[in-house]
Design a protein around this motif. Structure first.
Motif, mmCIF file in Angstrom:
data_model
loop_
_atom_site.group_PDB
_atom_site.id
_atom_site.type_symbol
_atom_site.label_atom_id
_atom_site.label_comp_id
_atom_site.label_asym_id
_atom_site.label_seq_id
_atom_site.Cartn_x
_atom_site.Cartn_y
_atom_site.Cartn_z
ATOM 1 N N LEU A 198 64.983 -45.680 -46.952
ATOM 2 C CA LEU A 198 63.773 -46.483 -47.098
ATOM 3 C C LEU A 198 62.666 -45.479 -47.377
ATOM 4 N N PRO A 199 62.311 -45.310 -48.645
ATOM 5 C CA PRO A 199 61.433 -44.210 -49.038
ATOM 6 C C PRO A 199 60.017 -44.329 -48.488
ATOM 7 N N SER A 200 59.340 -43.210 -48.477
ATOM 8 C CA SER A 200 57.950 -43.210 -48.043
ATOM 9 C C SER A 200 57.098 -43.781 -49.164
ATOM 10 N N THR A 201 55.951 -44.304 -48.816
ATOM 11 C CA THR A 201 55.058 -44.848 -49.829
ATOM 12 C C THR A 201 54.570 -43.725 -50.744
ATOM 13 N N LYS A 202 54.559 -42.533 -50.240
ATOM 14 C CA LYS A 202 54.182 -41.393 -51.065
ATOM 15 C C LYS A 202 55.141 -41.269 -52.244
ATOM 16 N N LEU B 178 57.053 -43.664 -53.421
ATOM 17 C CA LEU B 178 56.892 -44.833 -54.279
ATOM 18 C C LEU B 178 55.745 -44.617 -55.258
ATOM 19 N N LEU B 179 54.673 -44.042 -54.781
ATOM 20 C CA LEU B 179 53.510 -43.812 -55.634
ATOM 21 C C LEU B 179 53.828 -42.813 -56.739
ATOM 22 N N VAL C 249 51.893 -49.596 -58.026
ATOM 23 C CA VAL C 249 52.511 -50.159 -56.836
ATOM 24 C C VAL C 249 51.649 -51.305 -56.316
#
Lengths: 93, 93
Positions: free
Chosen positions: A69-73, A75-76, A86
């Motif tokens: 479950l990746p970090s939002t970092k 994802l960005l 995003v």
DNA sequence: TTAGTATATATCAGATTTGAGATAATCGAG
DNA sequence: CTCGATTATCTCAAATCTGATATATACTAA
């Protein structure tokens, strides 16, 4: 004479233990699918995207596998490399 | 005779260095704001939400401060505890 | 089938996030 | 102002994610 997928799925989810597992994994796969869609839009290979993100092909593969479950970092960064934005919202369930 | 906030912001962002910093921080704050909104909807205090999530008040405070770019795992737990659902999309920029 | 490209998996070190406890700062009611 | 509740900040250990390399598997075209 095979069982249609949806029927199979419905039966499996009738089992509480299976459902619990499914609920835990489903979000990870949804996110992975979202990433994959974004990359496919660009037509980039994992290796090409990796280069744009400054990382390795294997890291991209892992992200798209739903393994984490990746970090939002992350994802960005992934979004930027795929010319995506995003959209994140916590809406009433 | 103060400078209107929007004007101030526009001037600051005209500076490339400031803009770079801003672009890097903005997503973190947006996410933090999204989390805060979700909690406010429920009327829970940080301590109460922390208990529902099985964590500490300080951890909630940190999430809502924009200090970190949280993992999607955390977002999902936070969403569940606030009876929210996470909507995540990578759309064409 | 074979070569070449693309994707998947395994491992391990390094980076970031998370949990927890202690304490400080802020806020609101009375 | 004072008390009690709420939120913010700090620190450190533990958990998780990430990067990199090596290698395996899958896919496609010739």
């Amino acid at each position: 004479m095979t069982i249609p997928y949806e029927v199979f799925k419905a039966r499996m989810l009738a089992n509480p233990d299976v459902k619990r597992e499914y609920d835990a994994l489903a979000p990870a796969f949804e996110i992975a699918a979202e990433l994959l869609r974004a990359r496919k839009r660009t037509g980039l290979s994992q290796a090409e995207l990796a280069e744009r993100m400054g990382t390795s092909q294997s890291a991209i593969a892992r992200l798209e596998s739903g393994e984490t479950l990746p970090s939002t970092k992350t994802l960005l960064r992934y979004a930027e490399a795929t010319k995506s934005k995003v959209e994140l919202r916590l809406s009433v369930a």
